[in-house]
Design a protein around this motif. Sequence first.
Motif, PDB file in Angstrom:
ATOM      1  N   TYR A 210       0.828  -1.211   0.000  1.00 26.08           N
ATOM      2  CA  TYR A 210       0.000   0.000   0.000  1.00 26.08           C
ATOM      3  C   TYR A 210       0.861   1.260   0.000  1.00 26.08           C
ATOM      4  O   TYR A 210       1.917   1.309   0.635  1.00 26.08           O
TER       5      TYR A 210
ATOM      6  N   LYS B 295      -3.294   3.376  -2.114  1.00 29.14           N
ATOM      7  CA  LYS B 295      -3.326   2.593  -3.345  1.00 29.14           C
ATOM      8  C   LYS B 295      -2.916   1.162  -3.017  1.00 29.14           C
ATOM      9  O   LYS B 295      -1.905   0.931  -2.365  1.00 29.14           O
TER      10      LYS B 295
ATOM     11  N   PHE C  14      -3.447  -1.969  -9.596  1.00 27.87           N
ATOM     12  CA  PHE C  14      -3.879  -1.601  -8.254  1.00 27.87           C
ATOM     13  C   PHE C  14      -5.161  -2.400  -8.018  1.00 27.87           C
ATOM     14  O   PHE C  14      -6.062  -2.392  -8.861  1.00 27.87           O
TER      15      PHE C  14
ATOM     16  N   ASP D  42      -9.155  -1.473  -9.195  1.00 30.84           N
ATOM     17  CA  ASP D  42      -8.946  -0.201  -9.891  1.00 30.84           C
ATOM     18  C   ASP D  42      -9.442  -0.351 -11.329  1.00 30.84           C
ATOM     19  O   ASP D  42      -8.656  -0.618 -12.243  1.00 30.84           O
TER      20      ASP D  42
ATOM     21  N   ARG E  31      -6.392   4.723 -11.528  1.00 29.58           N
ATOM     22  CA  ARG E  31      -5.478   5.246 -10.503  1.00 29.58           C
ATOM     23  C   ARG E  31      -4.036   4.879 -10.837  1.00 29.58           C
ATOM     24  O   ARG E  31      -3.110   5.653 -10.572  1.00 29.58           O
ATOM     25  N   TYR E  32      -3.852   3.695 -11.392  1.00 30.66           N
ATOM     26  CA  TYR E  32      -2.515   3.243 -11.789  1.00 30.66           C
ATOM     27  C   TYR E  32      -1.941   4.196 -12.835  1.00 30.66           C
ATOM     28  O   TYR E  32      -0.810   4.684 -12.715  1.00 30.66           O
TER      29      TYR E  32
ATOM     30  N   SER F 151      -1.140   7.684 -11.495  1.00 30.55           N
ATOM     31  CA  SER F 151      -0.048   7.681 -10.522  1.00 30.55           C
ATOM     32  C   SER F 151       1.322   7.790 -11.173  1.00 30.55           C
ATOM     33  O   SER F 151       2.240   8.389 -10.605  1.00 30.55           O
TER      34      SER F 151
END
Length: 658
Positions: free
Chosen positions: A277, A286, A485, A488, A493-494, A497
């Motif tokens: 995480y 995440k 992730f 997700d 989000r991956y 990021s």
Amino acid sequence: MMTDPSSPQLLWSPSPEWIRASRMESFRVWLSEKQNVSCNTYQDLWQWSVDHVADFWEALWKYFDVQSHTPCQQVLDQPAETLLGSQWFTGATLNYAEHVFRNAQNGQPAILFKSERHPLTAITWDELQSKVSSVAAWLKSKGIQKGDRVAAFLPNIPEAIIAFLAVNSLGGVWSSCSPDFGTASVVDRFQQIEPRILIAADGYSYNGKPFDKTKAVEELAAQLPTLETVVWLPYLNDAPPPHTSAPVALWKDVEATQSNKLTFTPVPFDHPIWVLYSSGTTGKPKAITHSQGGILLEHLKAMGLHQDCRKGDRFFWYSTTGWMMWNYANSALLHGATVVLYDGAAAFPDINALWEFAKEARINHFGGGAAYYIACMKKDVHFPEGAFPDLRSVGSTGSPLPPEAFEWLYHSVKKDMWLISLSGGTDICSGFVGGAPMLPVYKGEIQCRMLGCKVEAFDDNGQPLVDEVGEMVITEPMPSMPICFWNDPGNERYRESYFDMYPGLWRHGDWVKITPRGTLVIYGRSDATLNRGGVRIGTSEVYSAVDSIPEVADSMVVCIEREGGAYYMPLFVVPAEGQQLTDGLKQKINQTLKSQYSPRHVPDEIIAVSEIPYTISGKKMEAPVKKILMGMDPEKAVSKDAMRNPKALEPFIRMVTA
């Protein structure tokens, strides 16, 4: 002062005998003899590894004799113009735990363990295999199989390693948090992965004080609706099991389960091995998911070649089960080495505690956070030459190691040892840049970009820089990049990021300079970069200068953008014990910054605080503090459950609300 790239200060050079004995040199020779790849220097080796990415990782597979239960059909299948979605070793099936026990050194210790409350004890390889077999048999009896998640709320104790290997042997997915995490913070993590089993301890000890977590376990279990069983491990005392919504089993009964020979479930190369995480200081953590094969290959490379970890070595890294260095350090087992564990405070009963432990356990590879070495330096810790006859390497990570700490380690710990400054992250559960046993160590500089890691320093336009500070960007895929992730959809989000700033390329968020010699200097997180008159400054430069002042125990600097393009840069300092922030000390700080660096490094204001805010994994929280000082709601700027010392935020909040 910072190292001058034109005339770096040499601190250590490996002898010809040292180089010949290293596993990196063995790999270089093997490449020449078996693969017809000629590399005369480390730089040659690195260049080949990033110019021929698939060939390099396939060569590692062969060199370490990775065992696959089915044949590999293709080493690398990479989408056009992006690293995201790269597929590795398709068709191959394997098991990480199987490779751990391939190198078992029967009769020798697999784990050495000590805590504030327990003397040094050993678990042999035979005992480890027996315990893992029993726990795996119990998990199997509960229906745990490939893909099921098992969560652990445990201190840094042998039972955590035993449980991980048992889960992994079945193809299950592991995830752990340290019991010093706040309950809400653990819930935010574990709820995402929906575990079937929770393995939990009743608490932990730190600075000589017990911290009971029984109520926390009850609350945690109540908020994990998928939980079928809680495995209860009394660590502080023999207290009765908690009342939880799920049935409770005792660890001693689990570990006593009758079992036959330990077996291993083969899984595809890209099958999840664990979920780690992000810090979760500015949003829901995440859930970073890595693959069995990717982590196996990366840890064979990183621990074997870049840490030079060999059969029979004793490898230690001060960590908790909530930091990726726990996972990284445990990979020493892949190489037939002994993992050395310590549970407790690094400076209890005094600052020498870990160094005395290093002597007692005869540690060969000693690792810790940069902040620990800085604290030792400030306390003027010094050992006589010959105090650590077994010590070959000292590793540092977590934040940039200042040049003065490099020098202190060689002056005060051991002259003839290899210092490895490592930087990477939870994102790959390893390092992008680190050490190589065939290279010299220069003051304030990381030795190299690691094999297979195409690390560049980019300007804002995506152009690579040499000998200039830029964004750290990785331009070729690596097997240990996350497969996803957890939970997700669409990899949203991956993607945001890592891949938004330079489309298709991994932007890591560090501010780095690559010298013409291939060494590196990291200046801190790029989102905490200081802007002075349009010139970017790394926070590490400020900390390096302030750390050299004995009257200051700790510090944090941020740069706040104001209307009209103006900037305000306050420096927050924690005076050392018995000291106060006088005008004289302020003048000394400013003069030190000006003389060691430049007038731009001098802050607009110096403010005393009682402590600096840190994440649980020990990172200074510059970005959240900056957001608070710019007026963001503190509840949105930071999750206090992800902090080691939430009360440290109060002075910063008062500055805005006063």
